[in-house]
Write a protein that holds these residues in place. Structure first.
Motif, mmCIF file in Angstrom:
data_model
loop_
_atom_site.group_PDB
_atom_site.id
_atom_site.type_symbol
_atom_site.label_atom_id
_atom_site.label_comp_id
_atom_site.label_asym_id
_atom_site.label_seq_id
_atom_site.Cartn_x
_atom_site.Cartn_y
_atom_site.Cartn_z
ATOM 1 N N ILE A 1 0.847 -1.203 0.000
ATOM 2 C CA ILE A 1 0.000 0.000 0.000
ATOM 3 C C ILE A 1 0.881 1.252 0.000
ATOM 4 N N ASP A 2 1.991 1.197 0.752
ATOM 5 C CA ASP A 2 2.942 2.304 0.783
ATOM 6 C C ASP A 2 3.460 2.656 -0.608
ATOM 7 N N ASP A 3 3.697 1.623 -1.423
ATOM 8 C CA ASP A 3 4.180 1.867 -2.791
ATOM 9 C C ASP A 3 3.184 2.736 -3.560
ATOM 10 N N ILE A 4 1.898 2.434 -3.393
ATOM 11 C CA ILE A 4 0.862 3.210 -4.081
ATOM 12 C C ILE A 4 0.794 4.631 -3.513
ATOM 13 N N LEU A 5 0.836 4.751 -2.169
ATOM 14 C CA LEU A 5 0.781 6.070 -1.540
ATOM 15 C C LEU A 5 2.031 6.896 -1.863
ATOM 16 N N SER A 6 3.203 6.230 -1.912
ATOM 17 C CA SER A 6 4.447 6.934 -2.268
ATOM 18 C C SER A 6 4.380 7.449 -3.691
#
Length: 440
Positions: free
Chosen positions: A214-219
């Motif tokens: 999910i962090d990859d998408i938010l980043s």
């Protein structure tokens, strides 16, 4: 007389065999010397580079066995030792000793085709996340705990990076990029350690993997926002909304379409064609993720969780083991090779400070979120340190800032050094906490 003749012939054969072996060793030595110091056509030298990297992986396995260190850490250290930055410093030191024998003026060039190595490294990361996906269930990825941890793991580091850069005199653009770089999570480093310690099935591992994806998408959203704001775009919000919608459509669409793919895939028994089809499916999703701006590892991970539902799951796990052995070590060695040793000395203070901030903001944000989700203190600390490595994701963010002339080389060096140092600092602490929690 007749008896002596066979003995004489046998001795001649033995001497000849020793002579051939000796000449062969001289030939090998000559080839190695030419490969490291002489001129070899690029398309030929690639074979030497891949052989060398695979032999380094063997050395790493020996070091893991005898030194009791984690494989990921050993591979990255070996990468630093063969990297151009360290090699130039080390060779200069050797030349300054005035040794009794003559050394070549230039250091050995072990890796000349970095682009080729990066392709192998990227495949290593893709295969690693595919294997992790095979061990995961989709319903465990987007749980409320993961979303909570991921959100905290983006907001707190972004604010920490932005405030540090701006308070130390950094420009608005640099501060924004520093904040964006700190939002990233290098899932590859942490996942490899979790896999090595055989704790992928534990709750804290599920949270780390899910939150990191999910962090990859938010980043990605944070990067899109930073690029458009620093470029003073009039409609900075439109690209962010477009990126967010595209990412959601890709992830949800791939998972829903994956059900039909599995229904077709499981109609026949597993064979060579079925295995190749699975690999093509994985690489296509990785490629599609790259095209829309997500990381290839996200696409590979999604392919893994889709194929997790196949009745051929166990066979896929077994057949991809060889690919993992070949490509994954190259990924971690390549991360070590990117470390600029000179920059560590020149910018040691800002690098040390921002590295501490990078680790603490993930630790505080993600651990607090995990505690809020009713997880224990040790598991929350594991999640915090598990989310700390920035690795290749932050390097990409820094490289984009450099390519757009928003960051200068010194600012990029600080971000890249922080990204790689966090990949070294977090794993030993994480391994210790996991063992304390009862892991292997």
């Amino acid at each position: 007389m007749a008896e002596k003749k066979p003995q004489v012939v046998e001795k001649i054969y033995s001497v000849a065999a020793v002579a051939v072996v000796f000449i062969f060793l001289l030939l090998v030595f000559s080839i190695l010397r030419t490969s490291m110091f002489g001129h070899v056509e690029e398309e030929k030298h690639v074979y030497f580079e891949i052989v060398f990297l695979l032999l380094l992986a063997v050395v790493a396995e020996l070091a893991v066995f005898y030194l009791k260190q984690q494989n990921v850490i050993v591979l990255m250290v070996l990468g630093i030792l063969i990297g151009p930055s360290f090699m130039h410093l080390f060779w200069g030191f050797l030349l300054s000793l005035n040794l009794p024998f003559q050394l070549p003026a230039n250091p050995p060039e072990i890796i000349r085709e970095m682009d080729v190595v990066q392709v192998f490294a990227q495949l290593g990361a893709v295969i690693l996340l595919f294997k992790v996906g095979l061990h995961s269930r989709i319903e465990k990825i987007f749980s409320k705990e993961n979303l909570f941890v991921a959100f905290a793991g983006v907001v707190v580091p972004f604010l920490g990076g932005y405030l540090y850069a701006s308070l130390t005199g950094g420009s608005f653009a640099y501060s924004m990029f520093m904040g964006a770089a700190l939002t990233a999570t290098s899932v590859g480093v942490t996942v490899a350690l979790l896999k090595e310690l055989k704790v992928l099935e534990r709750k804290f591992s599920e949270v780390i993997i899910g939150a990191a994806i999910i962090d990859d998408i938010l980043s990605l959203l944070a990067l899109s926002l930073v690029v458009n704001i620093t470029a003073a775009a009039d409609n900075a919000l439109i690209p962010v909304i477009t990126t967010f919608v595209t990412a959601i459509v890709f992830v949800a669409g791939a998972i829903l379409a994956g059900k039909y793919f599995i229904a077709y895939y499981d109609r026949k028994e597993m064979g060579a064609r079925r295995f190749l089809l699975a690999m093509a499916f994985m690489l296509f999703l990785a490629y599609a993720a790259e095209i829309i701006g997500l990381s290839a590892i996200v696409g590979a991970f999604i392919a893994g969780i889709i194929l997790n539902r196949s009745r051929h799951y166990a066979t896929l796990e077994e057949k991809t083991y060889g690919l993992e052995l070949i490509f994954m070590p190259i990924f971690f060695i390549s991360l070590g090779m990117l470390v600029d040793v000179k920059a560590l000395f020149v910018f040691i203070v800002p690098i040390a400070v921002i590295t501490v901030i990078a680790v603490l903001t993930k630790l505080v944000g993600c651990s607090a979120a995990a505690l809020g989700a009713k997880m224990g203190m040790n598991d929350s600390l594991i999640i915090g340190f598990g989310m700390a490595p920035r690795g290749e994701v932050a390097l990409i963010i820094g490289a984009i800032g450099l390519s757009k002339a928003v960051l200068d080389p010194a600012e990029y060096s600080v971000i890249s050094a922080m990204a790689l140092l966090t990949a070294f600092i977090a794993p030993p602490i994480l391994a210790k906490l996991i063992r304390k929690a009862g892991g292997k």
